[in-house]
Motif scaffolding. Structure first.
Motif, PDB file in Angstrom:
ATOM      1  N   TRP A 141       0.822  -1.207   0.000  1.00  0.00           N
ATOM      2  CA  TRP A 141       0.000   0.000   0.000  1.00  0.00           C
ATOM      3  C   TRP A 141       0.857   1.258   0.000  1.00  0.00           C
ATOM      4  N   THR A 142       2.025   1.188   0.593  1.00  0.00           N
ATOM      5  CA  THR A 142       2.946   2.326   0.508  1.00  0.00           C
ATOM      6  C   THR A 142       3.334   2.571  -0.948  1.00  0.00           C
ATOM      7  N   ARG A 143       3.634   1.487  -1.652  1.00  0.00           N
ATOM      8  CA  ARG A 143       3.991   1.604  -3.068  1.00  0.00           C
ATOM      9  C   ARG A 143       2.847   2.210  -3.872  1.00  0.00           C
ATOM     10  N   ARG A 144       1.632   1.747  -3.620  1.00  0.00           N
ATOM     11  CA  ARG A 144       0.482   2.235  -4.370  1.00  0.00           C
ATOM     12  C   ARG A 144       0.208   3.714  -4.100  1.00  0.00           C
ATOM     13  N   VAL A 145       0.267   4.093  -2.839  1.00  0.00           N
ATOM     14  CA  VAL A 145      -0.011   5.484  -2.478  1.00  0.00           C
ATOM     15  C   VAL A 145       1.043   6.415  -3.073  1.00  0.00           C
ATOM     16  N   LEU A 146       2.325   6.049  -2.954  1.00  0.00           N
ATOM     17  CA  LEU A 146       3.378   6.894  -3.494  1.00  0.00           C
ATOM     18  C   LEU A 146       3.293   6.972  -5.020  1.00  0.00           C
ATOM     19  N   SER A 147       2.946   5.871  -5.658  1.00  0.00           N
ATOM     20  CA  SER A 147       2.791   5.880  -7.116  1.00  0.00           C
ATOM     21  C   SER A 147       1.687   6.845  -7.538  1.00  0.00           C
ATOM     22  N   GLU A 148       0.610   6.859  -6.773  1.00  0.00           N
ATOM     23  CA  GLU A 148      -0.497   7.780  -7.075  1.00  0.00           C
ATOM     24  C   GLU A 148      -0.073   9.229  -6.876  1.00  0.00           C
ATOM     25  N   THR A 171      12.179  14.363  -5.727  1.00  0.00           N
ATOM     26  CA  THR A 171      12.596  14.511  -4.333  1.00  0.00           C
ATOM     27  C   THR A 171      12.039  13.413  -3.434  1.00  0.00           C
ATOM     28  N   GLY A 172      10.855  12.946  -3.743  1.00  0.00           N
ATOM     29  CA  GLY A 172      10.202  11.956  -2.890  1.00  0.00           C
ATOM     30  C   GLY A 172      10.799  10.569  -2.975  1.00  0.00           C
ATOM     31  N   SER A 173      11.264  10.179  -4.158  1.00  0.00           N
ATOM     32  CA  SER A 173      11.756   8.814  -4.331  1.00  0.00           C
ATOM     33  C   SER A 173      13.006   8.535  -3.505  1.00  0.00           C
ATOM     34  N   PRO A 177      11.862   6.485   3.334  1.00  0.00           N
ATOM     35  CA  PRO A 177      11.861   6.136   4.764  1.00  0.00           C
ATOM     36  C   PRO A 177      11.572   7.329   5.679  1.00  0.00           C
ATOM     37  N   LYS A 178      12.207   8.450   5.401  1.00  0.00           N
ATOM     38  CA  LYS A 178      11.968   9.641   6.228  1.00  0.00           C
ATOM     39  C   LYS A 178      10.523  10.107   6.109  1.00  0.00           C
ATOM     40  N   GLY A 179       9.987  10.045   4.903  1.00  0.00           N
ATOM     41  CA  GLY A 179       8.609  10.451   4.694  1.00  0.00           C
ATOM     42  C   GLY A 179       7.631   9.579   5.457  1.00  0.00           C
ATOM     43  N   GLN A 180       7.877   8.271   5.443  1.00  0.00           N
ATOM     44  CA  GLN A 180       6.993   7.351   6.154  1.00  0.00           C
ATOM     45  C   GLN A 180       7.109   7.519   7.668  1.00  0.00           C
ATOM     46  N   LEU A 181       8.319   7.774   8.145  1.00  0.00           N
ATOM     47  CA  LEU A 181       8.501   8.006   9.578  1.00  0.00           C
ATOM     48  C   LEU A 181       7.777   9.283  10.016  1.00  0.00           C
TER      49      LEU A 181
END
Length: 222
Positions: A141-148, A171-173, A177-181
Motif C-alpha cells: 500500500w505504501t507503493r500504491r499510495v506513493l505511485s499515485e 525529491t520523494g523517491s 523512509p523519512k517520509g513514512q517516519l
C-alpha cells in the motif's frame, strides 16, 4: 470545475458522497436507501411514561454518511486529533454520562453528535491505517499510495502547475523512509494513541505502527 462547485472545501470527498447519492437516486438496482424507514418506531426507555417516538432512518443515515466521508479530508485531521484527545480525556475522567429517559433534548443531541464523531473517527482511522498493517501489506500500500502521488505530480508538471506537496517524484523517491517516519510520528500515531483509550482493540494498530517505524528507521540508516 469541482473546486468551484464545492467552494474549495473537501472537494473530492464532497464529490464522492454526492455521486453516491446521485447513483442511488438514478438506479433502482443501487437504491438500498429506500429500504430505510422514514418513520421507524423508537422504543421509549424502560420505565418512561413517554409515548413511543419515530425516527427518520434515511435522514439519520444520510447525515452520518456525509459526515463520515467528509471527515476523511486530511485538512480536518488536526482538529480531529484534538477532539479525539478531549473525548478520551473525558472518558478517563468519568465525565461522560449514560443517556437516560429523563435527560434533556440538548443532552440527547450531544450524545448523537458524539456517536457520529466516533463513526467519523473509525472511518478516518481506517483511511490512514496503512503503516499499522502487517509488513507485506504495508509495503504494497505504501507503493500504491506513493505511485499515485507521484503520478499526480508528473501530471501537474506537464500542465505547468505547481507540484503539490508530497507529489514530486524526484525529491520523494529518495526520501521514502523519512517520509513514512514523519507520517507515522506526526499523523498516524497521535491519532491512534487516544483512540486506544476508547477502543482497546486498536492497540493492535499502535503495536503495528511501532514495528513499521522500526523497519523504516533501519531502511533510513542504509
Amino acid at each position: 470545475s469541482l473546486a468551484v462547485r464545492y467552494n474549495d472545501r473537501s472537494i473530492l470527498e464532497n464529490m464522492h458522497v454526492a455521486l453516491a447519492f446521485e447513483t442511488i437516486q438514478s438506479d433502482d438496482d443501487c437504491d438500498w436507501f429506500s429500504m430505510l424507514a422514514k418513520d421507524a418506531p423508537v422504543q421509549a426507555e424502560s420505565g418512561s411514561d413517554e409515548a413511543h417516538n419515530t425516527a427518520n432512518l434515511q435522514q439519520y443515515v444520510r447525515k452520518g454518511m456525509i459526515r463520515m466521508v467528509l471527515a476523511t479530508d486530511m485538512a480536518k485531521h488536526s482538529g480531529n486529533v484534538q477532539d479525539l484527545t478531549s473525548l478520551a480525556q473525558e472518558m478517563e475522567e468519568g465525565m461522560m454520562m449514560q443517556s437516560d429517559a429523563s435527560e434533556s433534548n440538548m443532552a440527547q443531541q450531544k450524545a448523537l453528535q458524539r456517536k457520529l464523531f466516533l463513526l467519523e473517527t473509525v472511518l478516518h482511522s481506517a483511511d490512514i491505517s496503512n503503516p499499522s498493517k502487517p509488513r507485506h501489506m504495508m509495503l504494497e500500500w505504501t507503493r500504491r499510495v506513493l505511485s499515485e502521488f507521484w503520478a499526480q505530480g508528473d501530471e501537474e508538471k506537464n500542465l505547468g502547475l505547481e507540484v503539490s506537496p508530497l507529489c514530486d517524484r524526484n525529491t520523494g523517491s529518495g526520501t521514502v523512509p523519512k517520509g513514512q517516519l514523519g507520517f507515522i510520528n506526526f499523523v498516524v500515531m497521535p491519532f491512534f494513541t487516544p483512540l486506544v483509550s476508547l477502543i482497546p482493540e486498536a492497540r493492535e494498530a499502535t503495536e503495528g505502527l511501532v514495528s513499521t517505524s522500526g523497519f523504516w528507521k533501519e531502511q533510513d540508516a542504509l
